[in-house]
Motif scaffolding. Structure first.
Motif, PDB file in Angstrom:
ATOM      1  N   LEU A   1       1.349   6.246  -1.859  1.00 51.09           N
ATOM      2  CA  LEU A   1       2.349   7.312  -1.863  1.00 51.09           C
ATOM      3  C   LEU A   1       1.845   8.522  -1.076  1.00 51.09           C
ATOM      4  O   LEU A   1       2.580   9.095  -0.262  1.00 51.09           O
ATOM      5  CB  LEU A   1       2.702   7.718  -3.293  1.00 51.09           C
ATOM      6  N   LEU A   2       0.601   8.905  -1.273  1.00 50.28           N
ATOM      7  CA  LEU A   2       0.037  10.057  -0.573  1.00 50.28           C
ATOM      8  C   LEU A   2      -0.023   9.826   0.929  1.00 50.28           C
ATOM      9  O   LEU A   2       0.400  10.679   1.716  1.00 50.28           O
ATOM     10  CB  LEU A   2      -1.366  10.368  -1.119  1.00 50.28           C
ATOM     11  N   VAL A   3      -0.514   8.684   1.345  1.00 57.13           N
ATOM     12  CA  VAL A   3      -0.598   8.375   2.776  1.00 57.13           C
ATOM     13  C   VAL A   3       0.806   8.300   3.388  1.00 57.13           C
ATOM     14  O   VAL A   3       1.042   8.812   4.483  1.00 57.13           O
ATOM     15  CB  VAL A   3      -1.388   7.064   3.008  1.00 57.13           C
TER      16      VAL A   3
ATOM     17  N   GLY B   1      -7.135   0.576 -11.434  1.00 56.22           N
ATOM     18  CA  GLY B   1      -7.300   0.551  -9.979  1.00 56.22           C
ATOM     19  C   GLY B   1      -5.982   0.385  -9.253  1.00 56.22           C
ATOM     20  O   GLY B   1      -5.745   1.008  -8.207  1.00 56.22           O
ATOM     21  N   LEU B   2      -5.100  -0.449  -9.794  1.00 55.29           N
ATOM     22  CA  LEU B   2      -3.779  -0.638  -9.204  1.00 55.29           C
ATOM     23  C   LEU B   2      -2.983   0.663  -9.221  1.00 55.29           C
ATOM     24  O   LEU B   2      -2.287   0.987  -8.254  1.00 55.29           O
ATOM     25  CB  LEU B   2      -3.026  -1.745  -9.947  1.00 55.29           C
ATOM     26  N   SER B   3      -3.092   1.423 -10.307  1.00 55.80           N
ATOM     27  CA  SER B   3      -2.410   2.719 -10.385  1.00 55.80           C
ATOM     28  C   SER B   3      -2.920   3.670  -9.317  1.00 55.80           C
ATOM     29  O   SER B   3      -2.139   4.369  -8.662  1.00 55.80           O
ATOM     30  CB  SER B   3      -2.627   3.355 -11.759  1.00 55.80           C
ATOM     31  N   VAL B   4      -4.225   3.689  -9.129  1.00 51.42           N
ATOM     32  CA  VAL B   4      -4.830   4.586  -8.144  1.00 51.42           C
ATOM     33  C   VAL B   4      -4.420   4.184  -6.730  1.00 51.42           C
ATOM     34  O   VAL B   4      -4.040   5.030  -5.915  1.00 51.42           O
ATOM     35  CB  VAL B   4      -6.365   4.606  -8.301  1.00 51.42           C
ATOM     36  N   VAL B   5      -4.480   2.900  -6.430  1.00 52.29           N
ATOM     37  CA  VAL B   5      -4.102   2.420  -5.098  1.00 52.29           C
ATOM     38  C   VAL B   5      -2.635   2.735  -4.810  1.00 52.29           C
ATOM     39  O   VAL B   5      -2.280   3.147  -3.696  1.00 52.29           O
ATOM     40  CB  VAL B   5      -4.389   0.910  -4.958  1.00 52.29           C
TER      41      VAL B   5
ATOM     42  N   GLY C   1       7.617   0.850  -8.570  1.00 53.63           N
ATOM     43  CA  GLY C   1       9.028   0.937  -8.190  1.00 53.63           C
ATOM     44  C   GLY C   1       9.354   2.272  -7.548  1.00 53.63           C
ATOM     45  O   GLY C   1      10.057   2.333  -6.530  1.00 53.63           O
ATOM     46  N   PHE C   2       8.821   3.344  -8.118  1.00 54.61           N
ATOM     47  CA  PHE C   2       9.045   4.673  -7.562  1.00 54.61           C
ATOM     48  C   PHE C   2       8.426   4.792  -6.170  1.00 54.61           C
ATOM     49  O   PHE C   2       9.062   5.262  -5.228  1.00 54.61           O
ATOM     50  CB  PHE C   2       8.464   5.746  -8.493  1.00 54.61           C
ATOM     51  N   VAL C   3       7.178   4.337  -6.038  1.00 49.46           N
ATOM     52  CA  VAL C   3       6.493   4.428  -4.754  1.00 49.46           C
ATOM     53  C   VAL C   3       7.191   3.549  -3.714  1.00 49.46           C
ATOM     54  O   VAL C   3       7.377   3.955  -2.570  1.00 49.46           O
ATOM     55  CB  VAL C   3       5.000   4.070  -4.900  1.00 49.46           C
ATOM     56  N   PHE C   4       7.612   2.347  -4.102  1.00 51.65           N
ATOM     57  CA  PHE C   4       8.326   1.465  -3.178  1.00 51.65           C
ATOM     58  C   PHE C   4       9.609   2.127  -2.694  1.00 51.65           C
ATOM     59  O   PHE C   4       9.932   2.084  -1.502  1.00 51.65           O
ATOM     60  CB  PHE C   4       8.625   0.130  -3.856  1.00 51.65           C
TER      61      PHE C   4
END
Length: 95
Positions: free
Chosen positions: A85-87, A76-80, A18-21
Motif C-alpha cells: 500500500l505504501l509503495v 509478516g503478511l500484514s506487514v508486506v 481487500g482494502f489494499v487490492f
C-alpha cells in the motif's frame, strides 16, 4: 490462545488485503488502462476467487513447525500488505 491469534490475523489480513487490492487497482489498472474501478466488496470477491487458484500461504502454514511460526507468517503478511500500500501510494503520487 495462539490459535485464536492466528485466526484473528487471518481474518484481519483478508479484509486488509481487500482494502489494499481495491486501492492499488483503482490507482493503477483503472487509471492507466481505463478499466472500471472496483469497490471494497468487489475487491474482497476478487481476492476470494484468486485464493482458489493460489494457496501458497496455506502451503507455508502447513510446512510451519509450530503455531508461533504460523503466527509470524500471518504478521509478516500484514506487514508486506502494508508495504504494498505504501509503495503504491508513493508511485501513484507521481502518475
Amino acid at each position: 490462545m495462539i490459535e485464536f491469534l492466528i485466526w484473528l490475523f487471518a481474518v484481519i489480513n483478508y479484509f486488509w488485503q481487500g482494502f489494499v487490492f481495491m486501492k492499488v487497482w483503482n490507482w493503477f489498472p483503472a487509471e492507466l488502462l481505463s478499466v472500471p474501478t472496483v469497490g471494497y466488496a468487489g475487491a474482497l470477491g476478487l481476492l476470494l476467487v484468486i485464493s482458489f487458484f493460489k494457496n501458497k500461504n496455506v502451503k507455508r502454514q502447513q510446512d510451519a513447525k509450530d503455531n508461533e511460526e504460523v503466527l509470524g507468517l500471518q504478521v509478516g503478511l500484514s506487514v508486506v500488505t502494508g508495504i504494498v500500500l505504501l509503495v503504491g501510494f508513493i508511485i501513484q503520487a507521481f502518475i
